[in-house]
Design an enzyme around this catalytic site. Structure first.
Site, PDB file in Angstrom:
ATOM      1  N   ARG A   1      -5.938  12.627  -3.244  1.00 38.39           N
ATOM      2  CA  ARG A   1      -5.480  11.243  -3.327  1.00 38.39           C
ATOM      3  C   ARG A   1      -5.415  10.812  -4.789  1.00 38.39           C
ATOM      4  NH1 ARG A   1      -4.773  12.500   1.087  1.00 38.39           N
ATOM      5  NH2 ARG A   1      -5.309  11.485   3.054  1.00 38.39           N
TER       6      ARG A   1
ATOM      7  N   ASN B   1      -5.236   4.578  -4.179  1.00 39.27           N
ATOM      8  CA  ASN B   1      -6.594   4.483  -3.619  1.00 39.27           C
ATOM      9  C   ASN B   1      -7.532   3.747  -4.579  1.00 39.27           C
ATOM     10  OD1 ASN B   1      -5.221   6.723  -2.127  1.00 39.27           O
ATOM     11  ND2 ASN B   1      -7.154   6.713  -1.030  1.00 39.27           N
TER      12      ASN B   1
ATOM     13  N   TYR C   1      -0.470  -0.148  -3.766  1.00 37.66           N
ATOM     14  CA  TYR C   1      -1.675   0.448  -4.336  1.00 37.66           C
ATOM     15  C   TYR C   1      -1.868   1.835  -3.765  1.00 37.66           C
ATOM     16  CZ  TYR C   1      -2.920  -4.589  -4.337  1.00 37.66           C
ATOM     17  OH  TYR C   1      -2.941  -5.958  -4.428  1.00 37.66           O
TER      18      TYR C   1
ATOM     19  N   LYS D   1       2.196  -3.719   6.668  1.00 38.17           N
ATOM     20  CA  LYS D   1       2.645  -3.707   5.264  1.00 38.17           C
ATOM     21  C   LYS D   1       4.168  -3.504   5.196  1.00 38.17           C
ATOM     22  CE  LYS D   1      -1.407  -4.275   3.365  1.00 38.17           C
ATOM     23  NZ  LYS D   1      -1.770  -5.635   2.926  1.00 38.17           N
TER      24      LYS D   1
ATOM     25  N   SER E   1       0.830  -1.203   0.000  1.00 35.09           N
ATOM     26  CA  SER E   1       0.000   0.000   0.000  1.00 35.09           C
ATOM     27  C   SER E   1       0.861   1.248   0.000  1.00 35.09           C
ATOM     28  CB  SER E   1      -0.864  -0.027   1.265  1.00 35.09           C
ATOM     29  OG  SER E   1      -1.432   1.233   1.502  1.00 35.09           O
ATOM     30  N   ALA E   2       0.315   2.325  -0.531  1.00 34.98           N
ATOM     31  CA  ALA E   2       0.988   3.624  -0.482  1.00 34.98           C
ATOM     32  C   ALA E   2       1.184   4.097   0.950  1.00 34.98           C
ATOM     33  CB  ALA E   2       0.171   4.652  -1.256  1.00 34.98           C
TER      34      ALA E   2
ATOM     35  N   PRO F   1      -7.741  12.863  12.217  1.00 32.71           N
ATOM     36  CA  PRO F   1      -6.368  12.706  12.724  1.00 32.71           C
ATOM     37  C   PRO F   1      -5.579  11.702  11.876  1.00 32.71           C
ATOM     38  CG  PRO F   1      -7.958  12.529  14.514  1.00 32.71           C
ATOM     39  CD  PRO F   1      -8.750  12.576  13.241  1.00 32.71           C
TER      40      PRO F   1
ATOM     41  N   TYR G   1      -1.848  -0.961  10.959  1.00 38.81           N
ATOM     42  CA  TYR G   1      -2.106  -1.532   9.628  1.00 38.81           C
ATOM     43  C   TYR G   1      -0.916  -1.256   8.703  1.00 38.81           C
ATOM     44  CZ  TYR G   1      -3.707  -1.649   4.797  1.00 38.81           C
ATOM     45  OH  TYR G   1      -3.787  -1.885   3.449  1.00 38.81           O
TER      46      TYR G   1
END
Ligand code: NAD
Ligand code: UDP
Length: 339
Positions: free
Chosen positions: A230, A178, A176, A152, A124-125, A293, A148
């Protein structure tokens, strides 16, 4: 190739199942259905005209995973299975480390034991953390801002280490941006449980009348209109990226490759609201509230490496992403039927 797709009943996995079948490979799915339903399988079989075996098991179960790999005679694995909700990972970090790391280790052990050494992994980015400025390039150092994201970062490191120990592995780390949108048939799409955390499924539920209005998290960011930006990528473009990566693994010299899958073009929250309103044919209600946040102002890919090395590029526009999401949501206002 015979390809095992873990998490193949989930959002991105299900769309990738169709692309991999479309490219002429055989597919089997493993999923414990903790965040999906078996009722997707007949839809995938109808859309593809192929039979798709589903193995319902928890990949953390090492014996069951080992049996699956022993019996499957697979050439490659695409590994989507995992937990993915950022907020939930902050509240329940051990669940995230336990499931995401142990399922991957269990899978890698079984693959290694049975000589299956081609793996495409869903990264993930989020691994770009909150320090660098976009466009993000693969060579940037990785970090994270929540459990999370750390899973990754850690799994990427585990995979690099595995390939150092045995260079015959061929591993693609796909980062990835979005993922949004749905298959053009409107038969499969994103079906989050409970209140959606992400912008697109939330907007879709506003459009279909399940939610009153979108809360826009802040309009004082240093962006075109003050709202967060995004790099939204159509899930079918993302799925095509997996097929390109799978095929590249067979011809590339190095053991591990990292590729961003994004368009390289950022879209703001208000631009997305306007695009979705066009798709639906009426203005969707929203109100601006405080920042969420942990959010960063802007995130988008430098997709150059994937464009060149995979001969892949994201092609679908934001308007297509919205039209396809809306087709899925309006045809399936309550998502998939329970299996
Ligand atoms: P999803 O929740 O729809 O799909 C994941 C699937 O994995 C689910 O069907 C779930 O039941 C299954 N699963 C989870 N743990 C399992 C286990 N231990 N054993 C067997 N099955 C298990 O999520 P998605 O949006 O399709 O995401 C797929 C992958 O892509 C995830 O790894 C996610 O972290 C990654 N990713 C997603 C996004 C996004 O915005 N959706 C962005 C970047 C990366
Ligand atoms: N966002 C928003 N309202 C929502 C959900 C998201 O304004 O209900 C904003 C969020 O602040 C971010 C963008 O939409 O700027 C994308 O958020 P999402 O959670 O979809 O993706 P991520 O932030 O994880 O990249």
């Amino acid at each position: 190739m015979r390809v095992l797709i873990t998490g193949g009943a989930g959002y991105i996995g299900s769309h990738t199942v169709l692309h991999v079948l479309g490219a002429g490979h055989d597919v089997e799915v493993v999923d414990d259905l903790r965040n999906s339903t078996a009722s997707i399988m007949p839809r995938l079989e109808d859309l593809s005209g192929r039979s798709i075996p589903l193995h319902v098991l928890d990949l953390c179960d090492r014996d069951a995973t080992d049996r699956l790999i022993t019996e499957g005679n697979f050439d490659a694995v695409i590994h989507f299975a995992g937990l993915k909700a950022v907020g939930e990972s902050v509240a329940q970090p051990l669940d995230y480390y336990d499931n995401n790391l142990n399922s991957t280790i269990s899978l890698l052990r079984a693959m290694g034991r049975h000589g299956v050494r081609h793996l495409v992994f869903s990264s993930s980015a989020t691994v770009y953390g909150d320090t660098a400025l976009p466009p993000f390039q693969e060579k940037l150092p990785t970090s994270a801002t929540n459990p999370y994201g750390w899973t990754k970062v850690m799994i990427e490191q585990i995979l690099r280490d595995v390939a150092v120990a045995d260079p015959s592995w061929r591993i693609a780390l796909l980062r990835y941006f979005n993922p949004v949108g749905a298959h053009e048939s409107g038969q499969i799409g994103e079906d989050p449980q409970g209140t959606p955390n992400n912008l697109m499924p939330y907007l879709a539920q506003v459009a279909v009348g399940r939610r009153e209005r979108l809360a826009v998290y802040g309009n004082d960011y240093p962006t075109v209109d003050g709202t967060g930006m995004r790099d939204y990528i159509h899930v079918m473009d993302l799925a095509a990226g997996h097929v390109a990566a799978l095929q590249a693994l067979g011809r590339l010299e190095e053991s591990v490759h990292t590729w961003n899958l994004g368009t390289g073009k950022p879209t703001s929250v208000l631009q997305m609201v306007a695009a979705f309103s066009r798709a639906v044919g009426r203005d969707l209600p929203y109100e601006v509230v405080a920042r969420r946040p942990g959010d960063i102002a802007e995130s988008y890919a430098d997709p150059h490496l994937a464009n060149v090395e995979l001969n892949w590029r994201a092609r679908r526009s934001v308007d297509e992403m919205c039209a396809d999401t809306w087709r899925w949501q309006s045809l399936n206002p309550d998502g998939y039927p329970d299996a």
